[in-house]
Design a protein around this motif. Sequence first.
Motif, PDB file in Angstrom:
ATOM      1  N   ALA A 354       0.996   0.091  20.046  1.00  0.00           N
ATOM      2  CA  ALA A 354       2.075   0.790  19.347  1.00  0.00           C
ATOM      3  C   ALA A 354       3.411   0.078  19.541  1.00  0.00           C
ATOM      4  N   VAL A 355       3.686  -0.325  20.770  1.00  0.00           N
ATOM      5  CA  VAL A 355       4.957  -0.999  21.052  1.00  0.00           C
ATOM      6  C   VAL A 355       5.031  -2.347  20.324  1.00  0.00           C
ATOM      7  N   SER A 356       3.921  -3.068  20.295  1.00  0.00           N
ATOM      8  CA  SER A 356       3.931  -4.375  19.621  1.00  0.00           C
ATOM      9  C   SER A 356       4.216  -4.210  18.128  1.00  0.00           C
ATOM     10  N   ALA A 357       3.628  -3.181  17.507  1.00  0.00           N
ATOM     11  CA  ALA A 357       3.898  -2.940  16.084  1.00  0.00           C
ATOM     12  C   ALA A 357       5.342  -2.493  15.875  1.00  0.00           C
ATOM     13  N   TRP A 358       5.857  -1.669  16.798  1.00  0.00           N
ATOM     14  CA  TRP A 358       7.236  -1.188  16.696  1.00  0.00           C
ATOM     15  C   TRP A 358       8.222  -2.353  16.773  1.00  0.00           C
ATOM     16  N   MET A 359       7.947  -3.317  17.644  1.00  0.00           N
ATOM     17  CA  MET A 359       8.816  -4.485  17.777  1.00  0.00           C
ATOM     18  C   MET A 359       8.897  -5.276  16.472  1.00  0.00           C
ATOM     19  N   GLU A 360       7.834  -5.234  15.686  1.00  0.00           N
ATOM     20  CA  GLU A 360       7.795  -6.000  14.440  1.00  0.00           C
ATOM     21  C   GLU A 360       8.358  -5.230  13.246  1.00  0.00           C
ATOM     22  N   SER A 361       8.830  -4.010  13.493  1.00  0.00           N
ATOM     23  CA  SER A 361       9.351  -3.189  12.399  1.00  0.00           C
ATOM     24  C   SER A 361      10.852  -3.378  12.185  1.00  0.00           C
ATOM     25  N   SER A 362      11.456  -4.314  12.896  1.00  0.00           N
ATOM     26  CA  SER A 362      12.908  -4.544  12.758  1.00  0.00           C
ATOM     27  C   SER A 362      13.201  -6.013  12.465  1.00  0.00           C
ATOM     28  N   MET A 363      12.290  -6.670  11.728  1.00  0.00           N
ATOM     29  CA  MET A 363      12.492  -8.064  11.366  1.00  0.00           C
ATOM     30  C   MET A 363      13.575  -8.193  10.292  1.00  0.00           C
ATOM     31  N   VAL A 427      -1.207  -0.455  -1.369  1.00  0.00           N
ATOM     32  CA  VAL A 427      -0.513   0.675  -1.983  1.00  0.00           C
ATOM     33  C   VAL A 427       0.937   0.745  -1.508  1.00  0.00           C
ATOM     34  N   VAL A 428       1.124   0.705  -0.184  1.00  0.00           N
ATOM     35  CA  VAL A 428       2.467   0.833   0.384  1.00  0.00           C
ATOM     36  C   VAL A 428       3.344  -0.340  -0.034  1.00  0.00           C
ATOM     37  N   GLN A 429       2.772  -1.535  -0.072  1.00  0.00           N
ATOM     38  CA  GLN A 429       3.562  -2.708  -0.420  1.00  0.00           C
ATOM     39  C   GLN A 429       4.101  -2.592  -1.843  1.00  0.00           C
ATOM     40  N   ASP A 430       3.272  -2.149  -2.777  1.00  0.00           N
ATOM     41  CA  ASP A 430       3.740  -2.003  -4.155  1.00  0.00           C
ATOM     42  C   ASP A 430       4.861  -0.964  -4.259  1.00  0.00           C
ATOM     43  N   GLN A 431       4.654   0.189  -3.616  1.00  0.00           N
ATOM     44  CA  GLN A 431       5.624   1.275  -3.726  1.00  0.00           C
ATOM     45  C   GLN A 431       6.943   0.947  -3.030  1.00  0.00           C
ATOM     46  N   ARG A 432       6.849   0.474  -1.796  1.00  0.00           N
ATOM     47  CA  ARG A 432       8.072   0.237  -1.027  1.00  0.00           C
ATOM     48  C   ARG A 432       8.840  -0.981  -1.522  1.00  0.00           C
ATOM     49  N   LEU A 433       8.157  -1.986  -2.041  1.00  0.00           N
ATOM     50  CA  LEU A 433       8.855  -3.148  -2.595  1.00  0.00           C
ATOM     51  C   LEU A 433       9.684  -2.727  -3.799  1.00  0.00           C
ATOM     52  N   TRP A 434       9.120  -1.899  -4.664  1.00  0.00           N
ATOM     53  CA  TRP A 434       9.873  -1.386  -5.810  1.00  0.00           C
ATOM     54  C   TRP A 434      11.057  -0.547  -5.332  1.00  0.00           C
ATOM     55  N   PHE A 435      10.807   0.317  -4.342  1.00  0.00           N
ATOM     56  CA  PHE A 435      11.860   1.200  -3.824  1.00  0.00           C
ATOM     57  C   PHE A 435      13.026   0.400  -3.256  1.00  0.00           C
ATOM     58  N   HIS A 436      12.724  -0.546  -2.367  1.00  0.00           N
ATOM     59  CA  HIS A 436      13.799  -1.326  -1.731  1.00  0.00           C
ATOM     60  C   HIS A 436      14.520  -2.218  -2.741  1.00  0.00           C
ATOM     61  N   MET A 483      12.059  -5.743   4.170  1.00  0.00           N
ATOM     62  CA  MET A 483      12.099  -4.317   4.493  1.00  0.00           C
ATOM     63  C   MET A 483      10.749  -3.648   4.253  1.00  0.00           C
ATOM     64  N   THR A 484      10.013  -4.133   3.259  1.00  0.00           N
ATOM     65  CA  THR A 484       8.679  -3.593   2.987  1.00  0.00           C
ATOM     66  C   THR A 484       7.732  -3.872   4.140  1.00  0.00           C
ATOM     67  N   TYR A 485       7.753  -5.109   4.648  1.00  0.00           N
ATOM     68  CA  TYR A 485       6.903  -5.439   5.796  1.00  0.00           C
ATOM     69  C   TYR A 485       7.322  -4.652   7.040  1.00  0.00           C
ATOM     70  N   ASN A 486       8.607  -4.428   7.208  1.00  0.00           N
ATOM     71  CA  ASN A 486       9.061  -3.591   8.318  1.00  0.00           C
ATOM     72  C   ASN A 486       8.481  -2.181   8.214  1.00  0.00           C
ATOM     73  N   ASP A 487       8.423  -1.660   6.990  1.00  0.00           N
ATOM     74  CA  ASP A 487       7.829  -0.340   6.781  1.00  0.00           C
ATOM     75  C   ASP A 487       6.353  -0.324   7.175  1.00  0.00           C
ATOM     76  N   LEU A 492       2.244   1.486  11.052  1.00  0.00           N
ATOM     77  CA  LEU A 492       1.167   1.154  11.976  1.00  0.00           C
ATOM     78  C   LEU A 492       1.480   1.684  13.372  1.00  0.00           C
ATOM     79  N   ALA A 493       2.718   1.520  13.814  1.00  0.00           N
ATOM     80  CA  ALA A 493       3.120   2.023  15.135  1.00  0.00           C
ATOM     81  C   ALA A 493       2.992   3.542  15.204  1.00  0.00           C
ATOM     82  N   VAL A 494       3.416   4.231  14.146  1.00  0.00           N
ATOM     83  CA  VAL A 494       3.322   5.694  14.121  1.00  0.00           C
ATOM     84  C   VAL A 494       1.867   6.143  14.132  1.00  0.00           C
TER      85      VAL A 494
END
Length: 519
Positions: A354-363, A427-436, A483-487, A492-494
Amino acid sequence: MAGAASQAKGGGGERADMTAWLAVAAGTLGALMATLDISIVNSSLPTIQGEIGASGTEGTWISTGYLVAEIIMIPLSGWLERVFGLRTFLLAVAALFTAFSVLCGLSTTLAIMIVGRLGQGITGGALIPTAQTIIATRLPRSQQPIGTAMFGATAILGPVIGPLIGGWLTEHLSWHYAFFINVPICAGLITLILIGLKHEESHIDQLAEADWFGIVGLAAFLGGLTVVLEEGQRDQWFASPMITTLSVVSLIGFFLMMTGQLTAKRPVIRLRLLIDRQFGSVVVMGMVVGMVIYGTSYTIPQYLVAIDDYNALQSGIIVSLSGIPALMIMALVPILIRVVDIRLAVGFGLAMLAVSAWMESSMSSQSSGGDFVVSQLMRGVGTVFAMIFLNQAAIQSVGPDHASDAAGLFNAARNLGGSLALAAISVVQDQRLWFHSRRLEETLHANSEGVQAYLGGQAQALGGMAQALRALSGTLQKEALTMTYNDLFWLLAVSIGCALPLVLFLRPLDTNTKPAAGG
């Protein structure tokens, strides 16, 4: 299968002969090849997609197709071993795996590639649990911990070093050799099988007693579900006739599978075991670990290629870093299983993941492969502690008669987690990329003095306003993608954090029992 350790020959003082170890080597090599091919295309996927004319979202099927087929095959392997005999079955799947690997290497279209990957997944899925069977039946109990460590190394290292090997081959030879490399490996595997395993009589009559409702239902349910998850976003979900049809197929498959559970003498996959509180928790946590292993081995290379212009080899090196702790710790696994409380071990492993994924969420868009080093090393440590201990808990959660079913369910759950992760990423990549992208565009006003000054400077530097607008569009796209990859890493961490409380349902392992041959 893995849980058959209680039936393994010999006692604590018996020693396996050379033939037995050759059989174990065959099983381990086969499992390594099967797990390696799950991720060997990840770092070279952009190159493959370009050459066979596939889009980024379509390209996920090159990975997902393999996992789906493998998931379906894993629970069937024990039954097929009994029907055809272990040696005959392994020789057949090794030969077919080679043929499908060559087909992938010769592919010129996405359709041919997917057919080859599905074939690889079906045959590769048989190689994983049969490796556990060999360890459980050919080694005496006193030497089974060694076999456990060998198989554990393949289960963890295969998906991790796959991108590195695939990247090296892509950069120095061609992506085709990521598949052709299986030809000499399979030749060695077949040789070891012929030497290490004796011919067993087949029992073709058992085909008539098979749980056909369960077999057909399992394939329809998992296959249909994954396609719906993978293609639903792009096809507007139930507005698409194909998605609607496949949803119905998946639902029918589920009911067929349940029918098999109620009517078959020996269901192809014994879902009743999931009612057990500990085993059900182990399966859920195993699925989460599968999401981590396969999800990150796919996402990190895609990030590095898209954001930092890494080539296949460079991104493969970053992914393979998590294998370093696995190699260092694996030799201590038999000792750790006996002296460390499973709740502490699994809790520690999941927390590290969880911590390793969290560290990668702020790139940021300026991040590079070096920013993944610490998190990847932490991920390697977490994977070893979580996966190996969960495997032992899966075997000990049920009685000896159902241990092989438990091993099949656990392995299937791990790969199902990977399949769901890849589908969710799409799915998430398509949605969040459009959103951001939309949000970033909303912050830029055409009449803003800052925007005008920036475009003026870029136009002067690049030779025209058209070039300046293209450069601005590229910058916005890169920031939105980051930002999409950060999401994705945050989700994953959650997910891991939500599974962490399940360690409270685990019971201490029986330290007087030798570790089961699992992984």
